[in-house]
Scaffold this motif. Sequence first.
Motif, PDB file in Angstrom:
ATOM      1  N   PRO A 133      -3.649   8.758 -10.461  1.00 28.90           N
ATOM      2  CA  PRO A 133      -3.792   7.811  -9.359  1.00 28.90           C
ATOM      3  C   PRO A 133      -3.219   6.427  -9.723  1.00 28.90           C
ATOM      4  N   ALA A 134      -2.784   5.686  -8.707  1.00 32.25           N
ATOM      5  CA  ALA A 134      -2.237   4.350  -8.903  1.00 32.25           C
ATOM      6  C   ALA A 134      -2.657   3.470  -7.738  1.00 32.25           C
ATOM      7  N   PHE A 135      -3.021   2.238  -8.046  1.00 34.69           N
ATOM      8  CA  PHE A 135      -3.462   1.275  -7.039  1.00 34.69           C
ATOM      9  C   PHE A 135      -2.288   0.345  -6.732  1.00 34.69           C
ATOM     10  N   VAL A 136      -1.852   0.345  -5.477  1.00 35.16           N
ATOM     11  CA  VAL A 136      -0.667  -0.423  -5.076  1.00 35.16           C
ATOM     12  C   VAL A 136      -1.077  -1.504  -4.083  1.00 35.16           C
ATOM     13  N   VAL A 137      -0.576  -2.717  -4.303  1.00 38.26           N
ATOM     14  CA  VAL A 137      -0.897  -3.867  -3.464  1.00 38.26           C
ATOM     15  C   VAL A 137       0.388  -4.424  -2.859  1.00 38.26           C
ATOM     16  N   ASN A 138       0.344  -4.760  -1.589  1.00 38.62           N
ATOM     17  CA  ASN A 138       1.468  -5.429  -0.939  1.00 38.62           C
ATOM     18  C   ASN A 138       1.203  -6.930  -0.951  1.00 38.62           C
ATOM     19  N   ARG A 139       1.966  -7.643  -1.767  1.00 39.73           N
ATOM     20  CA  ARG A 139       1.744  -9.078  -1.972  1.00 39.73           C
ATOM     21  C   ARG A 139       1.913  -9.891  -0.692  1.00 39.73           C
ATOM     22  N   SER A 140       2.863  -9.520   0.133  1.00 39.49           N
ATOM     23  CA  SER A 140       3.089 -10.303   1.349  1.00 39.49           C
ATOM     24  C   SER A 140       1.901 -10.213   2.303  1.00 39.49           C
ATOM     25  N   ILE A 141       1.230  -9.055   2.336  1.00 33.62           N
ATOM     26  CA  ILE A 141       0.054  -8.918   3.197  1.00 33.62           C
ATOM     27  C   ILE A 141      -1.115  -9.705   2.612  1.00 33.62           C
ATOM     28  N   VAL A 142      -1.259  -9.698   1.289  1.00 32.87           N
ATOM     29  CA  VAL A 142      -2.295 -10.511   0.651  1.00 32.87           C
ATOM     30  C   VAL A 142      -2.110 -11.975   1.040  1.00 32.87           C
ATOM     31  N   LYS A 143      -0.897 -12.477   0.937  1.00 36.75           N
ATOM     32  CA  LYS A 143      -0.624 -13.882   1.267  1.00 36.75           C
ATOM     33  C   LYS A 143      -0.953 -14.166   2.728  1.00 36.75           C
ATOM     34  N   LYS A 144      -0.559 -13.259   3.619  1.00 34.87           N
ATOM     35  CA  LYS A 144      -0.843 -13.443   5.047  1.00 34.87           C
ATOM     36  C   LYS A 144      -2.342 -13.444   5.307  1.00 34.87           C
ATOM     37  N   ASN A 145      -3.065 -12.517   4.696  1.00 36.16           N
ATOM     38  CA  ASN A 145      -4.512 -12.456   4.896  1.00 36.16           C
ATOM     39  C   ASN A 145      -5.189 -13.733   4.417  1.00 36.16           C
ATOM     40  N   MET A 182      -7.261 -16.476   6.787  1.00 37.38           N
ATOM     41  CA  MET A 182      -8.667 -16.789   6.579  1.00 37.38           C
ATOM     42  C   MET A 182      -8.887 -18.290   6.425  1.00 37.38           C
ATOM     43  N   GLN A 183      -8.009 -18.955   5.684  1.00 34.33           N
ATOM     44  CA  GLN A 183      -8.125 -20.402   5.526  1.00 34.33           C
ATOM     45  C   GLN A 183      -7.951 -21.102   6.875  1.00 34.33           C
ATOM     46  N   GLU A 184      -7.017 -20.624   7.674  1.00 35.19           N
ATOM     47  CA  GLU A 184      -6.811 -21.210   9.000  1.00 35.19           C
ATOM     48  C   GLU A 184      -8.031 -21.004   9.887  1.00 35.19           C
ATOM     49  N   ASN A 185      -8.664 -19.838   9.772  1.00 36.08           N
ATOM     50  CA  ASN A 185      -9.847 -19.567  10.577  1.00 36.08           C
ATOM     51  C   ASN A 185     -10.978 -20.521  10.209  1.00 36.08           C
ATOM     52  N   ALA A 186     -11.162 -20.760   8.900  1.00 33.84           N
ATOM     53  CA  ALA A 186     -12.192 -21.704   8.469  1.00 33.84           C
ATOM     54  C   ALA A 186     -11.900 -23.102   9.005  1.00 33.84           C
TER      55      ALA A 186
END
Length: 455
Positions: free
Chosen positions: A31-43, A47-51
């Motif tokens: 198994p391998a855990f894969v992260v999409n950096r661009s989606i992390v940045k967008k999320n 969230m900061q904008e919502n606050a």
Amino acid sequence: MDATAKLATLPSKQTLVDAFVGKKISSLRTPAFVVNRSIVKKNCTEMQENASKWGARFRAHIKTHKTAEGVRYQLAAPDSDRAIVVSTLMEAWQVLQANLVKDGIVKDILYGLPAPVNKLPELSNLKRELENSGSSLRLLVDHPEQISRIQSFAKDEKTSNPWSVYVKVDPGYKRAGVIPGSSQFLDLLQRIQDASSVVELHGFYCHAGNSYGSKSLADASSFLSDEIKTVSEAAQIAASRFNAGNDRKPFVLSVGSTPTAHVPSGSSESEKALAELRSSLGNNFLELHAGNYVFHDLQQLATSLISPSSIAFRVLATVISIYPGRGTHGEDEALVDVGGIGLSKDTGPMEGYGKVVAIFPPDGEQVTRTFSESSWLLDMDCGWTLARISQEHGILRRDSAGSAELKVGSVVGIIGQHACLIAANHPWYYVVDSDVQGYAKDEEIVDVWVPWKGW
């Protein structure tokens, strides 16, 4: 630094980068855990904008990703409050080790468990190191004995600066915290007041973990309203005890979970909840906290407050065997090489332990299924659900509407129910970036993140 933290060793990021950057994700050992950096940045940006729309401070919980890279994205906004929550002391020490305090990224750390009295010596060392760097450590308390022990410890240690504490209050989740107005709550406030030379009441903190069961905006808004009522009631009671004039420092009223933090500013539901808060806020400050939003998962998707394209991770697994017609109702099943250790056994409102959202055929075969180019291969109609799970293997079940074909040797991408527990199972994360590559059929690894392990 505590000896345990000093002795903890992590894989070398540079060695991993040298070994994997430039490789295709379909070539990874599973198994391998894969992260999409661009989606992390967008999320993180959203969230900061919502606050900010709420008019709230924001405290980022780092327990989901446990990485220096993730912290930098969570606190990247120019108006960031530089405040975080950690769930383990190891996370706090590693924040220091990663120079996140030295670089001014982090200025305020809250230890996210009610203060364990056996860890006061280590917490004191951490407090001293943070204060020497111009930063702050804050604790949660929810029992009078915790204050008594802090008071005794401070006397023996001759601690100079007071310990800053939030009182953890319970909005009905019954995991941790005291109920405002209860005898234990009133006793706790009295202990804090009696120990005012060594303990300073910073505010009130609650977390509606049961909001993860939300299935609509109305559900999440109701949990948000419960959180707001709980901290507001606590602050009102405390104000009558601590307000010896107009010089009382404002309390910080900290609320949030990823579902309640996603309640959009401007919706009728959120405006009702926030109106309740504003009417009782007085000169106090509102703080929003959340953590899961960095990656998101099936539990968050089930709330209807996010879309599949906001989910920033997937776990890759290899199809080991296929069993045509073996299911209870004649469905096809398949065996994959990831189980509870790689995906957790958490469940949620959506069926199963995970959903297949991407399929790569065995080596040498061409991709024959068309995936959505705008959703990081998040094809929620692949037609396979992770229906059963054991320690190191899982059983995929073909859904009745599913049309995607699996073969022995296929690599599948699975989104699980709870990103926090899933990420904690993996020694490092393979990072791709759709802003760099576009929505490629088979992304190349652009970085590797090494999460902090241990307690």
